[in-house]
Every structure is written in C-alpha cells, then in structure tokens.
Scaffold this motif. Structure first.
Motif, mmCIF file in Angstrom:
data_model
loop_
_atom_site.group_PDB
_atom_site.id
_atom_site.type_symbol
_atom_site.label_atom_id
_atom_site.label_comp_id
_atom_site.label_asym_id
_atom_site.label_seq_id
_atom_site.Cartn_x
_atom_site.Cartn_y
_atom_site.Cartn_z
ATOM 1 N N PRO A 172 0.800 -1.234 0.000
ATOM 2 C CA PRO A 172 0.000 0.000 0.000
ATOM 3 C C PRO A 172 0.826 1.274 0.000
ATOM 4 C CG PRO A 172 -0.844 -1.577 1.604
ATOM 5 C CD PRO A 172 0.467 -2.119 1.123
ATOM 6 N N ASP A 173 2.033 1.216 0.591
ATOM 7 C CA ASP A 173 2.877 2.408 0.648
ATOM 8 C C ASP A 173 3.901 2.447 -0.476
ATOM 9 O OD1 ASP A 173 4.136 0.226 1.742
ATOM 10 O OD2 ASP A 173 5.071 1.316 3.400
ATOM 11 N N ASN A 174 3.633 1.726 -1.551
ATOM 12 C CA ASN A 174 4.513 1.753 -2.728
ATOM 13 C C ASN A 174 4.658 3.197 -3.210
ATOM 14 O OD1 ASN A 174 5.470 1.544 -5.515
ATOM 15 N ND2 ASN A 174 4.974 -0.625 -5.373
ATOM 16 N N PRO A 175 5.877 3.713 -3.316
ATOM 17 C CA PRO A 175 6.049 5.131 -3.638
ATOM 18 C C PRO A 175 6.006 5.470 -5.114
ATOM 19 C CG PRO A 175 8.178 4.137 -3.265
ATOM 20 C CD PRO A 175 7.164 3.045 -3.030
ATOM 21 N N VAL A 176 5.953 4.472 -6.006
ATOM 22 C CA VAL A 176 6.082 4.777 -7.428
ATOM 23 C C VAL A 176 5.008 4.127 -8.298
ATOM 24 C CG1 VAL A 176 7.676 2.871 -7.932
ATOM 25 C CG2 VAL A 176 7.780 4.971 -9.313
ATOM 26 N N ILE A 177 4.337 3.081 -7.825
ATOM 27 C CA ILE A 177 3.290 2.433 -8.619
ATOM 28 C C ILE A 177 1.926 2.964 -8.190
ATOM 29 C CG2 ILE A 177 2.284 0.265 -9.405
ATOM 30 C CD1 ILE A 177 5.138 0.789 -10.382
ATOM 31 N N ILE A 228 -13.252 23.405 -2.591
ATOM 32 C CA ILE A 228 -12.124 22.475 -2.541
ATOM 33 C C ILE A 228 -10.836 23.280 -2.448
ATOM 34 C CG2 ILE A 228 -10.870 20.629 -3.716
ATOM 35 C CD1 ILE A 228 -13.446 19.953 -5.221
ATOM 36 N N VAL A 229 -10.003 22.909 -1.497
ATOM 37 C CA VAL A 229 -8.664 23.483 -1.359
ATOM 38 C C VAL A 229 -7.664 22.386 -1.692
ATOM 39 C CG1 VAL A 229 -6.962 24.383 0.270
ATOM 40 C CG2 VAL A 229 -9.336 25.186 0.380
ATOM 41 N N GLN A 230 -6.817 22.622 -2.684
ATOM 42 C CA GLN A 230 -5.810 21.621 -3.052
ATOM 43 C C GLN A 230 -4.466 21.999 -2.448
ATOM 44 O OE1 GLN A 230 -5.951 19.898 -6.981
ATOM 45 N NE2 GLN A 230 -3.728 19.954 -7.192
ATOM 46 N N VAL A 231 -3.814 21.014 -1.826
ATOM 47 C CA VAL A 231 -2.524 21.231 -1.183
ATOM 48 C C VAL A 231 -1.442 20.573 -2.023
ATOM 49 C CG1 VAL A 231 -1.161 20.864 0.905
ATOM 50 C CG2 VAL A 231 -3.630 21.306 1.072
ATOM 51 N N ALA A 232 -0.392 21.314 -2.301
ATOM 52 C CA ALA A 232 0.707 20.805 -3.125
ATOM 53 C C ALA A 232 1.231 19.491 -2.564
ATOM 54 C CB ALA A 232 1.829 21.843 -3.201
ATOM 55 N N SER A 233 1.474 18.536 -3.467
ATOM 56 C CA SER A 233 1.935 17.203 -3.083
ATOM 57 C C SER A 233 3.051 16.806 -4.027
ATOM 58 C CB SER A 233 0.790 16.192 -3.168
ATOM 59 O OG SER A 233 -0.306 16.575 -2.356
ATOM 60 N N GLU A 234 4.195 16.467 -3.479
ATOM 61 C CA GLU A 234 5.367 16.161 -4.298
ATOM 62 C C GLU A 234 5.103 14.900 -5.124
ATOM 63 O OE1 GLU A 234 9.081 17.195 -5.770
ATOM 64 O OE2 GLU A 234 7.771 18.279 -4.391
ATOM 65 N N PRO A 235 5.267 14.975 -6.464
ATOM 66 C CA PRO A 235 5.031 13.783 -7.282
ATOM 67 C C PRO A 235 6.259 12.886 -7.309
ATOM 68 C CG PRO A 235 5.684 15.601 -8.693
ATOM 69 C CD PRO A 235 5.635 16.149 -7.279
ATOM 70 N N ASN A 236 6.051 11.616 -7.677
ATOM 71 C CA ASN A 236 7.224 10.786 -7.942
ATOM 72 C C ASN A 236 7.743 11.103 -9.340
ATOM 73 O OD1 ASN A 236 6.022 8.916 -9.951
ATOM 74 N ND2 ASN A 236 4.835 8.132 -8.212
ATOM 75 N N THR A 241 10.479 1.069 -2.289
ATOM 76 C CA THR A 241 11.564 1.923 -2.766
ATOM 77 C C THR A 241 11.300 2.273 -4.214
ATOM 78 O OG1 THR A 241 13.141 0.822 -1.299
ATOM 79 C CG2 THR A 241 14.067 2.073 -3.140
ATOM 80 N N ASP A 242 11.518 3.519 -4.575
ATOM 81 C CA ASP A 242 11.372 3.985 -5.951
ATOM 82 C C ASP A 242 12.668 3.721 -6.706
ATOM 83 O OD1 ASP A 242 11.064 5.392 -8.328
ATOM 84 O OD2 ASP A 242 10.243 7.181 -7.384
ATOM 85 N N SER A 243 12.603 2.920 -7.775
ATOM 86 C CA SER A 243 13.822 2.569 -8.514
ATOM 87 C C SER A 243 14.420 3.748 -9.264
ATOM 88 C CB SER A 243 13.553 1.408 -9.476
ATOM 89 O OG SER A 243 12.467 1.689 -10.325
ATOM 90 N N HIS A 244 13.693 4.875 -9.355
ATOM 91 C CA HIS A 244 14.308 6.094 -9.875
ATOM 92 C C HIS A 244 15.409 6.586 -8.936
ATOM 93 C CE1 HIS A 244 10.405 6.170 -11.990
ATOM 94 N NE2 HIS A 244 11.032 6.862 -12.914
ATOM 95 N N LEU A 245 15.259 6.244 -7.642
ATOM 96 C CA LEU A 245 16.119 6.824 -6.609
ATOM 97 C C LEU A 245 17.077 5.831 -5.978
ATOM 98 C CD1 LEU A 245 13.331 8.905 -4.834
ATOM 99 C CD2 LEU A 245 14.914 9.687 -6.610
ATOM 100 N N ALA A 246 16.748 4.554 -6.009
ATOM 101 C CA ALA A 246 17.580 3.529 -5.373
ATOM 102 C C ALA A 246 17.215 2.183 -5.982
ATOM 103 C CB ALA A 246 17.372 3.530 -3.865
ATOM 104 N N LEU A 247 17.814 1.113 -5.476
ATOM 105 C CA LEU A 247 17.575 -0.226 -6.008
ATOM 106 C C LEU A 247 16.631 -0.986 -5.082
ATOM 107 C CD1 LEU A 247 18.182 -2.429 -8.080
ATOM 108 C CD2 LEU A 247 20.180 -3.065 -6.709
ATOM 109 N N PRO A 248 15.368 -1.211 -5.515
ATOM 110 C CA PRO A 248 14.420 -1.939 -4.668
ATOM 111 C C PRO A 248 14.672 -3.445 -4.706
ATOM 112 C CG PRO A 248 13.323 -0.573 -6.346
ATOM 113 C CD PRO A 248 14.747 -0.710 -6.747
ATOM 114 N N ARG A 249 14.094 -4.129 -3.708
ATOM 115 C CA ARG A 249 14.141 -5.590 -3.640
ATOM 116 C C ARG A 249 12.731 -6.111 -3.386
ATOM 117 N NH1 ARG A 249 19.354 -7.493 -2.549
ATOM 118 N NH2 ARG A 249 18.545 -9.415 -1.630
#
Length: 473
Positions: free
Chosen positions: A134-139, A374-382, A182-190
């Motif tokens: 559920p906490d997958n940062p890139v999919i 609706i108020v939208q709050v900036a959210s850093e994308p992958n 782990t996001d494979s853009h940033l490191a090597l996932p397992r």
C-alpha cells in the motif's frame, strides 16, 4: 570508419531508444536515424501543447519515417500527451475499481487513436504491476489494483485496446514493481516474496499479457531475490532468458526501463548499464529523458567496445536489433494529422465516481447546508509522474486556503497523504476557523482520507467536483 565497424555500430544504434532535450527535434537524432537509430522516446518536457506536439511529431516523421516513436502514455496520473493540462483518461486504479474490462479496453483504444494521430507507434503501457504494497512510492494508482486476477484481465484489455489501433503495447515493469517500498528512480528496490507467491501474483499478469500477444515487455530495476538474488531484473539473464523467454514464452521485444534511473546506473554509469542490459537479454534500451548527444555517443562507444572486446556477443546484439526491426515494420506509423487533441471519450462523471471510496464522514459533510469549496494542497510527485497538472486544481475547481469564506464547508485535497503531509495542517487550521472539513486522497489510500479518488487525472477531478457539488469557475 571501416565497413565492418560501421556495420557493428549500425547494429548498436538499432537497439537504442534515447530521449532528447527540447520541443523540436535535436539535430543529432536526424543524423543518427540515417545511421540506423531504432527509436526515440518523448517525455513531458518535450510537450508544450497539442499543436506543438503535432509539429514535433510531423518533424520527426519527415526526417525519420519509420522510426519507433514512443511515450509513457498510461492514462491517469502518468501522461505525456497531456502533460501541461492533465490526462483525459481516468487511470488504471479507477478502471480497476470499476472492473469493467470494456471500459478499460475503450480507454486504451482512445489513447491508441490519439497516439496514431500524432504518429506515435509505441506506448510504454500498460502497467501490469500488482500493487500489493500500500505504501509503494512509485506504482500506486498506476496499477489496476492489488489482486493479480483483476490486474491480469484489465492488462489484457488494455493491450487489446492499444494494439487494435496499430500501437505497440508494452507491459511493465517485469516481473513486478508492486511489492516494493523503494522507488527505482532513486535507489535499487528488492522484492523478497517467495517463489510460489511470485508465480501467482507478480508473474500472472505478465503471463496473461504475453498470451494476449503484447508486443513488448519492459523490465524493472528490481532485485527479485527468489529468482536472482544478485542482479536487478534488467541485468538478469535468469529473469529475462529463463523466466520471460522460457517459462512465459515471450518472443517480442524486451525493453529496458530507463537506464538513467538510480536503480540501473547509480553505481556503473549509463554506458556500462547499456552493455549489461544487452548481455542479459534486453533488445531495446531506454536511455532516459534528457539524453544529450554526448551521452548518446558514450553509450554507443561503450557497446561497440564491449562487442569488440568479446564481453558482448555480436549474435546477441544482432538478435536484439532484428527484434526491434520486426517491431518497427509490424507497427509502421500512418499519417500525422495537423492537430491531434482528442475529445472523443466523454467519461460520465457519475460512472467515474463509482470508483471512489466515500466515508460516512464524507456523506455527513455532503448533507451540511453550506457552500462547498475544494482546497488543493501541493503534493510532491514521484519521478514517473513528473510535474503534470493534476487534481481539482487542473479542473478549475479549487479555492485558495486563504480565500475560503466564512460559512463554507471545505474539502482539502492532496495525494500520498501520509502523516506529516501539509494537507493535514491545512485541514486542522480550517476546522479551527469553524469550517466543516473533509480530506480527499487523490492517490492510492494510505489509511486516511474521507474520500479516495484513486487518481489525480482531470477526469477523476471533475467527478469529484460533481460528487462534492463544486463547479468549475
């Protein structure tokens, strides 16, 4: 250059798919096409709008008629065609929640029609990763869901929809990027799941896509310890040869994920990563979004040197180039139109909203007799998503937090709403000011959020606006 080395270099560039910088064709791309360059990949930074993209594609086709031109047009959060404005398709997680394969097939077909209008003939989609973490940062919402059978049937529908329009589909990210944190853009996932779990979860959607005739499969820069504990899949002959070619019977083009990602080249550099990917069984190498001429030439030189030194078998290189050439001929592009912005699919907002998760608190908020905002709050994308327009703001539905009037009820929207996300601070502040407040998760649910839209596309945002009673300004 003597004829033998020239022939070798031609084989090498016949396996490369670089990006390039700018919104017009880089001059070196034209030169390298004449020398045998197989493909290019367009990214969000290459796109300023539909007219410019049409001009760029027309220019590409005028100088490189049978080049493979590719994009990551997944629909939903990951879009390149609609990078400045947000996707006109709901996205995989929404489609998976609706679980109507006819809708998924039509969404993919609509993307295919738009791509063919531009002269783009390879789509690096669909994502067939099972989002089991559920906490997958890139999919996350790029996946159809967390159930392998559901992902399999929707992946097949997407492949069929794209390829029926003459666009090569590419199932990704083999053998699965969904069980990573782990996001494979940033490191090597397992992925440390046992082999029996991999068989019925990670591999099943790829098995289904192969059976459906998918043209390409993209590798992942992920170490899957039960199959190859030492090497990421992109560099694993065991994964690509024994599993993908052998057990799954795939005979199409194996495409590497971008070699500029940290999971691929942080330790070795991109030229060495290119050699290793070809050695392992990749046929078409995605080199990255900002490939310069110098970067490209360094990759070419490294692969040529690897063949000349005996590190890379020339027969393996020739096989890769031949597979790519067959792909180019099978999915040869048609004519490019003057402007290719498609508005043919008008998604029912009520239909899309059926995919949303709506809590009792949100239902109670709907019943509050107050004007909704609706108020939208900036959210850093992958990095896969990039700086694409998203959410209610892209649909013209938002009000600045400082401009909310007294007496209004407020939906605070963000994505990846983990503890510490600034959306929670904004929501608390507005409650303290006397407003009735709910929080909307525009991504994959992280355990919080009164409404979850399972995606940040403009389509999903408009459905959210209708659900909450907020109209575009």
């Amino acid at each position: 250059m003597d004829s033998t080395r020239e022939a070798l270099r031609r084989l090498v560039v016949g396996t490369l798919m670089p990006g390039f910088v700018g919104t017009t064709v880089a001059p070196w791309v034209t030169r390298e096409y004449a020398a045998g360059l197989a493909a290019v990949c367009l990214y969000g930074a290459n796109v300023a709008g539909p007219e410019q993209l049409s001009s760029l594609c027309a220019e590409l086709r005028s100088v490189a008629p049978d080049l493979l031109v590719s994009v990551d047009e997944e629909g939903g959060d990951v879009t390149r065609l609609h990078y400045p404005t947000g996707s006109n398709q709901p996205g995989n997680a929404v489609l998976g929640r609706l679980d109507d394969t006819a809708l998924t097939r039509e969404s993919a077909a609509a993307i295919g029609r738009e791509l063919t209008a531009y002269g783009i003939n390879l789509d690096l989609a669909p994502v067939v990763d099972v989002n089991s973490a559920p906490d997958n940062p890139v999919i996350g919402v790029r996946s159809f869901g967390e159930d392998a059978a559901l992902v399999s049937r929707h992946g097949v529908a997407a492949v069929e929809g794209l390829q029926a329009q003459g666009v090569a589909a590419c199932a990704k990210h083999f053998p699965g990027h969904g069980d990573t944190v782990t996001d494979s853009h940033l490191a090597l996932p397992r992925v440390d799941a046992p082999a029996e779990v991999l068989e019925v979860r990670e591999l099943e959607p790829f098995r289904a896509a192969v059976a459906a005739g998918v043209a390409c499969v993209m590798t992942s820069h992920v170490v899957v310890t039960a199959i190859d504990p030492e090497r990421p899949s992109t560099f694993s002959p065991t994964m690509l040869g024994d599993v993908l070619r052998g057990r799954l019977g795939f005979d199409g083009v194996i495409v590497s994920d971008a070699l500029d990602m940290a999971g691929a080249s942080a330790e070795t550099g991109i030229p060495e990563a290119a050699v290793r990917a070809l050695q392992a069984g990749c046929d078409l190498l995605c080199t990255g979004s900002e490939t310069t001429e110098d970067d490209y030439l360094a990759i070419v030189d490294a692969v040529v040197a690897a063949v000349e030194s005996g590190r890379l078998d020339r027969t393996r290189l020739a096989d890769a180039a031949a597979r790519v050439e067959r792909l180019r001929r099978t999915f040869a592009p048609g004519a490019v139109v003057a402007a290719a912005a498609s508005k043919e699919v008008l998604w029912s907002e009520d239909t899309v909203a059926q995919a949303f998760s709506v809590s009792d608190a949100a239902r109670a908020w709907q019943a509050v007799d107050a004007p909704p905002v609706i108020v939208q709050v900036a959210s850093e994308p992958n990095l896969a998503v990039g700086r694409v327009a998203w959410g209610p703001e892209a649909a013209g539905l938002t009000t600045d937090a400082d401009d909310v009037r007294a007496g209004a009820k407020v939906a605070v929207a963000g994505r990846s709403l983990e503890p510490g996300h600034p959306a929670w601070v904004v929501a608390d502040r507005l409650r303290a000011e006397g407003h009735s407040v709910i929080v909307v998760e525009c991504g994959w649910p992280r355990g919080e959020g009164d409404v979850v839209t399972y995606g940040g596309s403009v389509v999903a945002a408009r459905a959210l606006g209708r659900l909450l009673g907020v109209r575009a300004r």
